[in-house]
Design a protein around this motif. Structure first.
Motif, PDB file in Angstrom:
ATOM      1  N   ARG A 105      63.601  21.312 -73.049  1.00  0.00           N
ATOM      2  CA  ARG A 105      63.994  20.522 -74.372  1.00  0.00           C
ATOM      3  C   ARG A 105      63.830  21.303 -75.260  1.00  0.00           C
ATOM      4  N   LYS A 106      62.690  21.885 -75.621  1.00  0.00           N
ATOM      5  CA  LYS A 106      62.323  22.463 -76.855  1.00  0.00           C
ATOM      6  C   LYS A 106      63.402  23.748 -76.859  1.00  0.00           C
ATOM      7  N   LEU A 107      63.854  24.383 -75.858  1.00  0.00           N
ATOM      8  CA  LEU A 107      64.661  25.848 -75.887  1.00  0.00           C
ATOM      9  C   LEU A 107      66.024  25.173 -76.536  1.00  0.00           C
ATOM     10  N   VAL A 108      66.552  23.870 -76.009  1.00  0.00           N
ATOM     11  CA  VAL A 108      67.556  23.517 -76.387  1.00  0.00           C
ATOM     12  C   VAL A 108      67.747  23.061 -77.788  1.00  0.00           C
ATOM     13  N   THR A 109      66.738  22.167 -78.288  1.00  0.00           N
ATOM     14  CA  THR A 109      66.680  21.631 -79.714  1.00  0.00           C
ATOM     15  C   THR A 109      66.359  22.849 -80.528  1.00  0.00           C
ATOM     16  N   ASP A 110      65.775  23.925 -80.120  1.00  0.00           N
ATOM     17  CA  ASP A 110      65.586  25.068 -81.403  1.00  0.00           C
ATOM     18  C   ASP A 110      66.810  25.638 -81.420  1.00  0.00           C
ATOM     19  N   LYS A 172      67.594  15.467 -78.687  1.00  0.00           N
ATOM     20  CA  LYS A 172      67.994  14.923 -79.942  1.00  0.00           C
ATOM     21  C   LYS A 172      67.949  15.907 -81.033  1.00  0.00           C
ATOM     22  N   GLY A 173      68.959  15.789 -82.018  1.00  0.00           N
ATOM     23  CA  GLY A 173      68.810  16.766 -83.285  1.00  0.00           C
ATOM     24  C   GLY A 173      67.952  16.031 -84.302  1.00  0.00           C
TER      25      GLY A 173
END
Length: 373
Positions: A105-110, A172-173
């Motif tokens: 999730r952190k990879l995607v949101t970053d 989420k953005g």
């Protein structure tokens, strides 16, 4: 006045034609997902986005270093498209899945916060037998027929998809919006190495698997931030072969191809075949109002120091194609040979810089408001 009226009418219908050509299979797709799809269509007319698998998660000799990628270390910018694999989210103990959900999730949101794009692959471990995601004789079972509607493990598959849906919707953005993803399940299905491969299920079984997966996520689980990508390996030579397992236009947003075999693997180059096959993909996409991409390729260890400009760029530019992106495979942390993008000091780094400097290629720093219309 009549001439102006006619011109406006033509413009109106031309605009509507573009809108129809860029329509996702999900009528409830979020505005950011629809904008990404439309903007990739527009950029593909003159450019191609460069992608790299697992680019910011780890690289050659390193792991978990914020803001780092081997690509950025060489050219000063991350790839425009970053591949993330959700294999760790299925077929593992609950505690392991939870940790993986947080990390991915952190990879995607970053990536989203920086303005980049994420494409999701799924090396899905066999849900009805051992063997992992590869097919292993005497171990693997032909799971597709068991997990499609009517199969004895269908309810188990629904539970797996429910878990994935929860993760997709948790992305989420900054303003609470769902982060768009290119979802590329069951790739390289025309080979025999995965349990969903050609020898292990019929065309109708594969189509049923695809249709149920997309339909259940979209219609039953209310996941509306996915762009669905269909990508065989390079085993086709005709449109008929390419579409043998195609589930239908109402189930696919993007068509692609994975091709290592024609691009220098084991020292074997067949660039004429690579050019022919990617044109089949491109032309099918245009005719069927889909987006096209070169979904996986690369040369392990980049043993040809001019591979990026003398092989990849030539294949991409031989014909006037409309390709959204090209993605090369990952740079393993520990292996001294398993990498596909150069790192500082590699003999191919200079050539890769030329590839980066070519106005045809776009990287993350080139993307401007990709999620806005």
């Amino acid at each position: 006045m009549i001439r102006i009226s006619i011109a406006l009418t033509v413009l109106f219908f031309a605009s509507n034609a573009v809108t129809r050509a860029q329509k996702l299979i999900d009528p409830k797709a979020t505005k950011e997902t629809a904008a990404l799809y439309q903007n990739m269509h527009k950029l593909a007319k003159k450019h191609i986005l460069f992608g790299h698998q697992d680019a910011t998660d780890y690289g050659h000799g390193w792991r978990d270093e914020a803001g780092r990628s081997d690509v950025k270390s060489v050219v000063g910018a991350h790839p425009a498209v970053i591949g993330v694999d959700i294999a760790p989210l299925t077929g593992r103990p609950a505690e392991s899945i939870k940790k993986s959900e947080e990390r991915l999730r952190k990879l995607v949101t970053d990536t989203y916060a920086r303005g980049g794009i994420t494409t999701i692959s799924w090396h899905f471990s066999n849900p009805v037998s051992g063997g992992g995601f590869y097919w292993k004789d005497s171990v693997s079972l032909p799971a597709v027929k068991y997990i499609v509607p009517g199969g004895k493990n269908h309810e188990d598959y629904k539970l797996i998809l429910q878990g994935l849906a929860g993760w997709f919707k948790s992305l989420k953005g900054a303003n609470g919006e769902d982060i768009p993803l290119i979802f590329r399940p069951y790739h390289e299905f025309d080979g025999d190495w995965f349990w969903w491969g050609k020898s292990h299920c019929t065309p109708d079984e594969f189509k049923s698997l695809w249709q149920f997966t997309a339909g259940y996520l979209r219609d039953s689980l209310d996941v509306h931030n996915l762009i669905y990508a269909f990508s065989p390996d390079n085993k086709f030579n005709t449109v008929a072969e390419f579409t043998e397992r195609y589930p239908g236009n109402e189930w696919v947003d993007m068509v692609g191809m994975d091709n290592y075999g024609d691009m220098g693997r084991d020292g074997k180059y067949n660039l004429d075949q690579a050019i022919k096959k990617i044109k089949i993909v491109n032309d099918f996409a245009l005719q069927n109002k889909k987006l096209a991409a070169f979904t996986e390729t690369g040369l392990e260890s980049i043993v040809n120091p001019v591979w990026y400009t003398d092989v990849l760029l030539k294949v991409l530019q031989k014909n006037k194609l409309n390709l959204a992106y090209v993605l090369v495979w990952r740079n393993d942390t520990k292996s001294s040979t398993h990498y596909y993008a150069p790192f500082p000091g590699h003999p191919a780094a200079l050539d890769f810089k030329k590839f980066y400097d070519d106005e045809y290629t776009l990287f993350e720093g080139d993307l401007k408001q990709i999620y806005s219309r």
